[in-house]
Design a protein around this motif. Structure first.
Motif, PDB file in Angstrom:
ATOM      1  N   LYS A  13       0.843  -1.193   0.000  1.00 33.16           N
ATOM      2  CA  LYS A  13       0.000   0.000   0.000  1.00 33.16           C
ATOM      3  C   LYS A  13       0.879   1.244   0.000  1.00 33.16           C
ATOM      4  O   LYS A  13       1.943   1.269   0.616  1.00 33.16           O
ATOM      5  N   CYS A  18      -4.237   0.993  -2.484  1.00 34.22           N
ATOM      6  CA  CYS A  18      -3.950  -0.309  -1.890  1.00 34.22           C
ATOM      7  C   CYS A  18      -3.375  -1.221  -2.967  1.00 34.22           C
ATOM      8  O   CYS A  18      -3.670  -1.071  -4.150  1.00 34.22           O
ATOM      9  N   GLU A  22      -3.542  -6.164   0.079  1.00 31.96           N
ATOM     10  CA  GLU A  22      -4.667  -5.790   0.934  1.00 31.96           C
ATOM     11  C   GLU A  22      -5.941  -6.442   0.399  1.00 31.96           C
ATOM     12  O   GLU A  22      -6.346  -6.166  -0.724  1.00 31.96           O
ATOM     13  N   LYS A  26      -9.507  -4.514   4.387  1.00 29.59           N
ATOM     14  CA  LYS A  26      -8.280  -3.719   4.309  1.00 29.59           C
ATOM     15  C   LYS A  26      -8.109  -3.046   2.956  1.00 29.59           C
ATOM     16  O   LYS A  26      -7.313  -2.119   2.811  1.00 29.59           O
ATOM     17  N   ASP A  27      -8.851  -3.521   1.969  1.00 35.87           N
ATOM     18  CA  ASP A  27      -8.738  -2.979   0.614  1.00 35.87           C
ATOM     19  C   ASP A  27      -9.670  -1.777   0.474  1.00 35.87           C
ATOM     20  O   ASP A  27     -10.865  -1.927   0.247  1.00 35.87           O
ATOM     21  N   SER A  54      -4.874  -3.371  -5.986  1.00 40.61           N
ATOM     22  CA  SER A  54      -5.887  -4.193  -5.333  1.00 40.61           C
ATOM     23  C   SER A  54      -7.141  -4.336  -6.199  1.00 40.61           C
ATOM     24  O   SER A  54      -7.315  -3.617  -7.187  1.00 40.61           O
TER      25      SER A  54
END
Length: 203
Positions: A13, A18, A22, A26-27, A54
């Motif tokens: 990240k 991201c 991730e 978390k993304d 991501s």
């Protein structure tokens, strides 16, 4: 300075986006600054490269950019579900719908999946299998080469270096691909995409 392709991230990240590392909650995809970066790239005719980005970042760019999405060196997650660096079927379909570009990556794990011992090597046919799969999902005019020779450790048998690129053309012709489609994979598809991004820049 002559830069024509911009990778939003590597495998971590950053202030732009991201990465594929991730997943799930978390993304969070592109940051607000990242959205500014994508707009700037569009304005200047720079290719935005989503390899390493991501899943959410992919869709953020697809929604924001006026150009078709690009993953310069990625493979098909449908063939190797354990590889988050690869593109899903939905991503490939969106890439095709927007006349984007994906270049097949020769990385062992991306071609055949992880968990194999170090002495196991992917092969030419594995790369061709991903080319055919991605051509089916995205369209034959959106697929090309993205070897990643400068970033991978294990290279496929039959694709040890750039002198072996012709093996891909020969393999596709043996599978009854039209010569014009083979020329596309070998370079013309990328030139078409690159030209479109450049012509779409702010005048």
């Amino acid at each position: 300075l002559g830069v024509r392709m911009f990778g939003l991230c590597w495998s971590h990240k950053n202030e732009i986006t991201c990465s594929c590392a991730e997943q799930g909650e978390k993304d969070t995809g592109l940051t607000e600054f990242g959205k500014e970066v994508v707009r700037y790239c569009d304005e200047k005719g720079l290719i935005v490269d989503l390899s390493h980005a991501s899943d959410k970042a992919f869709w953020d760019v697809a929604e924001l950019s006026k150009n078709g999405v690009c993953a310069s060196h990625s493979d098909a997650r449908g063939l190797c579900p354990d590889q988050v660096r690869n593109l899903t079927d939905e991503m490939l379909a969106e890439l095709g719908r927007r006349n984007g570009y994906v270049g097949v990556n020769f990385c062992h794990d991306f071609l055949v999946g992880g968990g194999y011992p170090e002495d196991h090597l992917a092969a030419l046919d594995d790369a061709v299998r991903h080319i055919e799969y991605m051509a089916e999902k995205a369209g034959v005019h959106c697929v090309g080469l993205g070897s990643d020779f400068d970033g991978i450790g294990r290279v496929p048998v039959g694709l040890e270096d750039c002198s072996k690129f012709g093996n891909i053309a020969e393999a596709l012709l043996r599978r009854n691909w039209k010569e014009e489609y083979v020329r596309g994979v070998m370079g013309e598809n990328f030139l078409r995409y690159w030209t479109g991004v450049w012509e779409n820049r702010a005048k």
